[in-house]
Structure formats: C-alpha cells, structure tokens
Design a protein around this motif. Structure first.
Motif, PDB file in Angstrom:
ATOM      1  N   PRO A 186     -21.070   3.865 -52.033  1.00  0.00           N
ATOM      2  CA  PRO A 186     -21.320   2.382 -51.655  1.00  0.00           C
ATOM      3  C   PRO A 186     -21.017   2.433 -49.922  1.00  0.00           C
ATOM      4  O   PRO A 186     -21.724   1.112 -49.110  1.00  0.00           O
ATOM      5  N   TYR A 187     -20.418   3.435 -48.750  1.00  0.00           N
ATOM      6  CA  TYR A 187     -20.955   3.270 -47.312  1.00  0.00           C
ATOM      7  C   TYR A 187     -21.671   4.184 -47.257  1.00  0.00           C
ATOM      8  O   TYR A 187     -21.835   5.054 -47.703  1.00  0.00           O
ATOM      9  N   ALA A 188     -22.014   3.269 -45.767  1.00  0.00           N
ATOM     10  CA  ALA A 188     -23.105   4.230 -45.267  1.00  0.00           C
ATOM     11  C   ALA A 188     -21.872   5.308 -44.560  1.00  0.00           C
ATOM     12  O   ALA A 188     -20.824   5.670 -44.215  1.00  0.00           O
ATOM     13  N   PRO A 189     -23.608   6.320 -43.824  1.00  0.00           N
ATOM     14  CA  PRO A 189     -23.148   7.428 -43.550  1.00  0.00           C
ATOM     15  C   PRO A 189     -22.420   6.880 -42.296  1.00  0.00           C
ATOM     16  O   PRO A 189     -22.756   5.924 -42.105  1.00  0.00           O
ATOM     17  N   GLY A 236     -14.568   8.958 -38.722  1.00  0.00           N
ATOM     18  CA  GLY A 236     -15.079   9.322 -39.194  1.00  0.00           C
ATOM     19  C   GLY A 236     -14.266   8.413 -40.407  1.00  0.00           C
ATOM     20  O   GLY A 236     -13.655   7.071 -40.234  1.00  0.00           O
ATOM     21  N   PHE A 237     -13.479   8.506 -42.019  1.00  0.00           N
ATOM     22  CA  PHE A 237     -13.285   7.929 -42.565  1.00  0.00           C
ATOM     23  C   PHE A 237     -12.135   8.114 -43.146  1.00  0.00           C
ATOM     24  O   PHE A 237     -11.695   8.661 -42.990  1.00  0.00           O
ATOM     25  N   SER A 269     -15.022  13.013 -42.417  1.00  0.00           N
ATOM     26  CA  SER A 269     -16.335  13.273 -42.409  1.00  0.00           C
ATOM     27  C   SER A 269     -17.071  12.914 -43.215  1.00  0.00           C
ATOM     28  O   SER A 269     -18.221  11.705 -42.591  1.00  0.00           O
ATOM     29  N   VAL A 270     -16.977  12.637 -44.184  1.00  0.00           N
ATOM     30  CA  VAL A 270     -17.962  11.315 -44.965  1.00  0.00           C
ATOM     31  C   VAL A 270     -16.106  10.561 -46.096  1.00  0.00           C
ATOM     32  O   VAL A 270     -15.124  11.002 -45.990  1.00  0.00           O
ATOM     33  N   PRO A 271     -17.056   9.845 -46.822  1.00  0.00           N
ATOM     34  CA  PRO A 271     -15.763   8.535 -47.525  1.00  0.00           C
ATOM     35  C   PRO A 271     -15.349   9.740 -48.688  1.00  0.00           C
ATOM     36  O   PRO A 271     -16.224  10.409 -49.696  1.00  0.00           O
ATOM     37  N   MET A 272     -13.835   9.158 -48.686  1.00  0.00           N
ATOM     38  CA  MET A 272     -13.269   9.706 -50.312  1.00  0.00           C
ATOM     39  C   MET A 272     -14.199   9.330 -51.694  1.00  0.00           C
ATOM     40  O   MET A 272     -14.520   8.275 -51.685  1.00  0.00           O
ATOM     41  N   THR A 273     -14.599  10.202 -52.656  1.00  0.00           N
ATOM     42  CA  THR A 273     -14.985   9.449 -53.510  1.00  0.00           C
ATOM     43  C   THR A 273     -14.201   9.489 -55.037  1.00  0.00           C
ATOM     44  O   THR A 273     -14.221   8.630 -56.094  1.00  0.00           O
ATOM     45  N   SER A 305      -8.490   0.779 -43.231  1.00  0.00           N
ATOM     46  CA  SER A 305     -10.363   0.995 -43.511  1.00  0.00           C
ATOM     47  C   SER A 305     -11.481   1.678 -44.488  1.00  0.00           C
ATOM     48  O   SER A 305     -11.150   2.727 -43.976  1.00  0.00           O
ATOM     49  N   MET A 306     -12.174   0.971 -44.895  1.00  0.00           N
ATOM     50  CA  MET A 306     -12.967   1.994 -45.122  1.00  0.00           C
ATOM     51  C   MET A 306     -14.397   1.940 -45.452  1.00  0.00           C
ATOM     52  O   MET A 306     -14.316   3.311 -44.884  1.00  0.00           O
ATOM     53  N   GLU A 307     -14.201   1.815 -43.697  1.00  0.00           N
ATOM     54  CA  GLU A 307     -14.959   1.345 -43.184  1.00  0.00           C
ATOM     55  C   GLU A 307     -14.774   2.896 -42.052  1.00  0.00           C
ATOM     56  O   GLU A 307     -13.795   2.853 -42.097  1.00  0.00           O
TER      57      GLU A 307
END
Length: 170
Positions: free
Chosen positions: A45-48, A93-94, A111-115, A139-141
């Motif tokens: 759900p989060y943009a790169p 980063g996230f 570098s990428v959001p946690m899933t 922030s989740m962003e």
C-alpha cells in the motif's frame, strides 16, 4: 524488541554462512531472500521511494559484497561506499522502530517498507541504523535523515551502516 533482535542476531551468528543461505528459498537472481536491497512488493500500500538527488542512493549502498571469515560473512565495501564513511550524509527510507512510541531516537531505516512486524525487508546492506540528536516523528511514509554516516566493517549485530547525530530533514 531489543531482546528479540539480540536473540536473532545470536542465532544467526552461530550458524555457518552456508546454513544461512539454506534458510529461505532463492529469489530472482539466485539470491536467498533476506539478502540484497530488498524488494518493494507491487501489492504494497506504500509507494516506492521517490527519486531524490540530495540523498545517498540505495543502489550505492547495496553494491557491498561479502567474504567468508570463520563462521560468518564480512562485508567488503567498494570505494564509492567507503568514500561516505564518517561524513555527513542524507539517507531516505522507511522507518523500522526499535522501541514503541510516536517519536523515535533510535531506529532502522530501510530501502523498502516492512511487510510484516517479524520480517526483515532485505539484507544488512538495505538498512541503516539511525541514532538521532532529537526525536523524529514515526511515519509509515518515507523519511529523510541527515547525520554522520559510518561504514561498519565488523559490527557485532551484523549491521553494515550507522548514522549518528542525525536530524530529520523535510
């Protein structure tokens, strides 16, 4: 959370490098999952991360190679990464908090959001440990932090990068 991280680090340190690669099935390119720059799921759900010219690119940080030494793998950093050592840098980063709370002073930047709360999104080359001077709002962003960047050749927790005296940047 610190106890979980410590336990996982200790367990990973006790395994020979060949066992680590056998813990997970290979992903594209033949790399075991949990290593490499991390993969941003198309279902996220989060943009790169947006491209920014004012931050160190993850493509630079993930060029690190490894070499086996005794029961572990140690990083071998190329010259462009070593040129960043002990200099002020900006990283985007996230956030991966290490403690609960709205504001964070010690966290990982990925570098990428946690899933998943129990899954690491990539290998150590896709994360930076951040210690801030002043708290940064969670922030989740994506967030950007600036501080003294350290390249870690033999960190006891297996980290490759750390930023100290960091501050949040808009």
């Amino acid at each position: 959370m610190k106890r979980i991280t410590l336990v996982l680090s200790l367990l990973m340190a006790m395994l020979p490098p060949t066992a680590l690669a056998q813990l997970s099935p290979p992903i594209a390119g033949g790399l075991p999952s949990g290593s490499g720059p991390g993969i941003h799921s198309p279902d996220s759900p989060y943009a790169p991360l947006p491209q920014r010219a004012d931050v160190v690119a993850w493509s630079v940080l993930t060029t690190v190679k490894t070499r086996p030494e005794k029961n572990r793998l140690l990083p071998v950093f190329p010259p462009p990464v070593m040129a960043l050592h002990q200099k002020n840098q900006r990283i985007q980063g996230f956030m991966m908090p290490l403690e609960p709370g709205e504001k964070q002073t010690h966290f990982l930047l990925s570098s990428v959001p946690m899933t998943c709360g129990f899954c690491v999104p990539g290998g150590p080359e896709s994360m930076v440990e951040v210690k801030t001077k002043t708290p940064v709002k969670y922030s989740m962003e994506p967030v950007v932090v600036e501080g003294r960047f350290l390249v870690l050749a033999d960190d006891p927790y297996g980290l490759y990068y750390r930023m100290t005296d960091a501050v949040g940047v808009k």
